[in-house]
Design a protein around this motif. Sequence first.
Motif, PDB file in Angstrom:
ATOM      1  N   SER A 172     -77.653 -27.027 -40.990  1.00 56.54           N
ATOM      2  CA  SER A 172     -77.113 -25.648 -40.615  1.00 56.54           C
ATOM      3  C   SER A 172     -77.326 -24.905 -42.220  1.00 56.54           C
ATOM      4  O   SER A 172     -77.120 -25.628 -43.346  1.00 56.54           O
ATOM      5  CB  SER A 172     -75.645 -25.728 -40.477  1.00 56.54           C
ATOM      6  OG  SER A 172     -74.870 -25.660 -41.205  1.00 56.54           O
ATOM      7  N   LEU A 183     -81.166  -8.208 -48.116  1.00 59.90           N
ATOM      8  CA  LEU A 183     -80.120  -7.118 -47.918  1.00 59.90           C
ATOM      9  C   LEU A 183     -79.768  -6.674 -49.321  1.00 59.90           C
ATOM     10  O   LEU A 183     -79.843  -7.455 -50.361  1.00 59.90           O
ATOM     11  CB  LEU A 183     -78.844  -7.491 -47.253  1.00 59.90           C
ATOM     12  CG  LEU A 183     -78.936  -7.838 -45.832  1.00 59.90           C
ATOM     13  CD1 LEU A 183     -77.606  -8.452 -45.323  1.00 59.90           C
ATOM     14  CD2 LEU A 183     -79.511  -6.685 -45.037  1.00 59.90           C
ATOM     15  N   VAL A 191     -71.287  -4.698 -44.397  1.00 59.98           N
ATOM     16  CA  VAL A 191     -71.287  -5.622 -43.392  1.00 59.98           C
ATOM     17  C   VAL A 191     -69.892  -6.544 -43.867  1.00 59.98           C
ATOM     18  O   VAL A 191     -69.134  -7.067 -42.899  1.00 59.98           O
ATOM     19  CB  VAL A 191     -72.511  -6.450 -43.202  1.00 59.98           C
ATOM     20  CG1 VAL A 191     -72.547  -7.602 -44.369  1.00 59.98           C
ATOM     21  CG2 VAL A 191     -72.468  -7.377 -41.953  1.00 59.98           C
ATOM     22  N   PRO A 235     -70.166 -20.344 -38.054  1.00 56.96           N
ATOM     23  CA  PRO A 235     -68.617 -20.268 -37.742  1.00 56.96           C
ATOM     24  C   PRO A 235     -68.252 -19.082 -37.323  1.00 56.96           C
ATOM     25  O   PRO A 235     -69.175 -18.019 -37.275  1.00 56.96           O
ATOM     26  CB  PRO A 235     -67.901 -20.435 -39.171  1.00 56.96           C
ATOM     27  CG  PRO A 235     -68.991 -20.275 -40.240  1.00 56.96           C
ATOM     28  CD  PRO A 235     -70.391 -20.519 -39.413  1.00 56.96           C
ATOM     29  N   VAL A 251     -65.988 -13.284 -49.076  1.00 59.94           N
ATOM     30  CA  VAL A 251     -66.961 -13.130 -48.103  1.00 59.94           C
ATOM     31  C   VAL A 251     -68.362 -12.550 -48.666  1.00 59.94           C
ATOM     32  O   VAL A 251     -69.381 -12.925 -48.140  1.00 59.94           O
ATOM     33  CB  VAL A 251     -66.218 -12.039 -46.682  1.00 59.94           C
ATOM     34  CG1 VAL A 251     -67.336 -11.546 -45.897  1.00 59.94           C
ATOM     35  CG2 VAL A 251     -65.015 -12.767 -46.415  1.00 59.94           C
ATOM     36  N   SER A 254     -70.325 -15.346 -49.968  1.00 58.60           N
ATOM     37  CA  SER A 254     -70.899 -16.000 -48.891  1.00 58.60           C
ATOM     38  C   SER A 254     -72.255 -15.427 -48.331  1.00 58.60           C
ATOM     39  O   SER A 254     -73.382 -16.195 -48.215  1.00 58.60           O
ATOM     40  CB  SER A 254     -70.170 -16.199 -47.639  1.00 58.60           C
ATOM     41  OG  SER A 254     -69.140 -17.019 -48.145  1.00 58.60           O
ATOM     42  N   ILE A 255     -72.262 -14.088 -48.397  1.00 60.44           N
ATOM     43  CA  ILE A 255     -73.392 -13.503 -47.759  1.00 60.44           C
ATOM     44  C   ILE A 255     -74.552 -13.181 -48.807  1.00 60.44           C
ATOM     45  O   ILE A 255     -75.616 -13.226 -48.711  1.00 60.44           O
ATOM     46  CB  ILE A 255     -72.843 -11.889 -47.102  1.00 60.44           C
ATOM     47  CG1 ILE A 255     -71.896 -12.305 -46.124  1.00 60.44           C
ATOM     48  CG2 ILE A 255     -74.028 -11.182 -46.684  1.00 60.44           C
ATOM     49  CD1 ILE A 255     -71.105 -10.909 -45.737  1.00 60.44           C
ATOM     50  N   ARG A 259     -74.724 -20.209 -48.142  1.00 64.68           N
ATOM     51  CA  ARG A 259     -73.770 -21.549 -48.019  1.00 64.68           C
ATOM     52  C   ARG A 259     -74.562 -22.665 -47.223  1.00 64.68           C
ATOM     53  O   ARG A 259     -75.271 -22.312 -46.165  1.00 64.68           O
ATOM     54  CB  ARG A 259     -72.400 -21.082 -47.393  1.00 64.68           C
ATOM     55  CG  ARG A 259     -71.658 -19.893 -47.605  1.00 64.68           C
ATOM     56  CD  ARG A 259     -70.834 -20.292 -49.059  1.00 64.68           C
ATOM     57  NE  ARG A 259     -70.047 -19.358 -49.551  1.00 64.68           N
ATOM     58  CZ  ARG A 259     -69.648 -19.397 -50.635  1.00 64.68           C
ATOM     59  NH1 ARG A 259     -69.680 -20.175 -51.838  1.00 64.68           N
ATOM     60  NH2 ARG A 259     -68.654 -18.340 -50.870  1.00 64.68           N
TER      61      ARG A 259
END
Length: 290
Positions: A172, A183, A191, A235, A251, A254-255, A259
């Motif tokens: 994953s 992005l 987002v 998740p 957050v 992470s984007i 990860r």
Amino acid sequence: MSAPAPDRDPVTGRLTTGHEWNGIKELGTPVPRIVFIGLTLGALYLIVWTILMPAWPGINSYTRGLLGIDQRTSVEARVALARLERAEWTQRIETEPLATLASDPQVMNLVKGYGKTLFGDNCQACHGGKGVGNSGFPNISQAPLMWGDDLDTIHETIRVGINAAHPETRFSQMLAFGRDGMLGRSDILAVTDYLLALGSGASVDDMTHGAEVFAFNCASCHGDNARGSVDFGAPDLVDDHWIYGGYRQAVFNSIFTGRAGHMPSWEGRLSKADLRILALYVGWLRENQP
Ligand code: HEC
Ligand code: HEC
């Protein structure tokens, strides 16, 4: 000739022994009676003990004692019994379906004891006590599981790991949308705020820029409603369980940078029965978390 007068210590008023060492005189205080009694009882106890228990070494053997107690044979007997019981358990745990085992209170008693030790030795360093997680390591006892939470699925995850060296490992990856230029910062901020709004339970406008970014780039893995997808091990992004932190900067990171958590594979390191006991233990934790 008369005997010298007894010498009395002026401070305590007691007689001294009359001896003197470098100017220091010893008081003639008798040994307290309680000490005599203690020593006598101790000696008697020793004599009785050496008669009853194995004690004195001889040339070829040793005195066995009247009680005939031998700790070695009793330990051997207990170990043999434990091995026999364990073999029976092992057989059951390796062959019966996990769901059947989970509904057997006797099996689950064993799982709660032995599984806890196994978990403490192998899993707790990353997943925390009772599996409630650490930063970077998911809560596996309370959060919805990324790969699914039936016992066979949990067992498979433990067996092959995630992004691990096992040939059948689960794989994953959360893509690095920012770093890899898919992005821009403003899209990622939009987002991020969309996800935080979803998580806060507020009613969320699906026409915002953030919602659009999500629908185009994220829904394929995380699901249309951001509730996660077991097909990709992606998740849930709405509940309050976060692996890497649910505050805005975490957050965003992470984007931006992506990860890819690493869960070791345990096949080969733990026995077949132990893997199954751990799956049962994780399942039990999930049902019995306070
Ligand atoms: C070196 C750290 C580490 C150890 C040790 C470890 N894990 Fe994990 N585990 C992880 C990480 C990281 C993930 C999440 C991987 C990801 O983010 O995709 C994970 C995921 C899982 C999952 C799946 C979670 C889900 O949401 O589907 C289960 C189940 C699990 N671990 C059980 C265990 C058990 C049982 C042990 C002990 C035998 C263990 N882990 C030991 C790091 C570890
Ligand atoms: C290719 C599938 C995939 C896509 C596309 C994807 N993700 Fe992910 N995402 C994942 C996986 C898998 C994880 C878990 C990674 C891990 O645990 O190591 C994850 C983790 C995350 C996390 C961290 C969650 C936590 O608990 O800390 C956030 C936030 C996130 N994704 C947001 C997004 C957003 C926003 C998008 C779209 C811009 C997106 N993802 C697109 C697969 C994907």
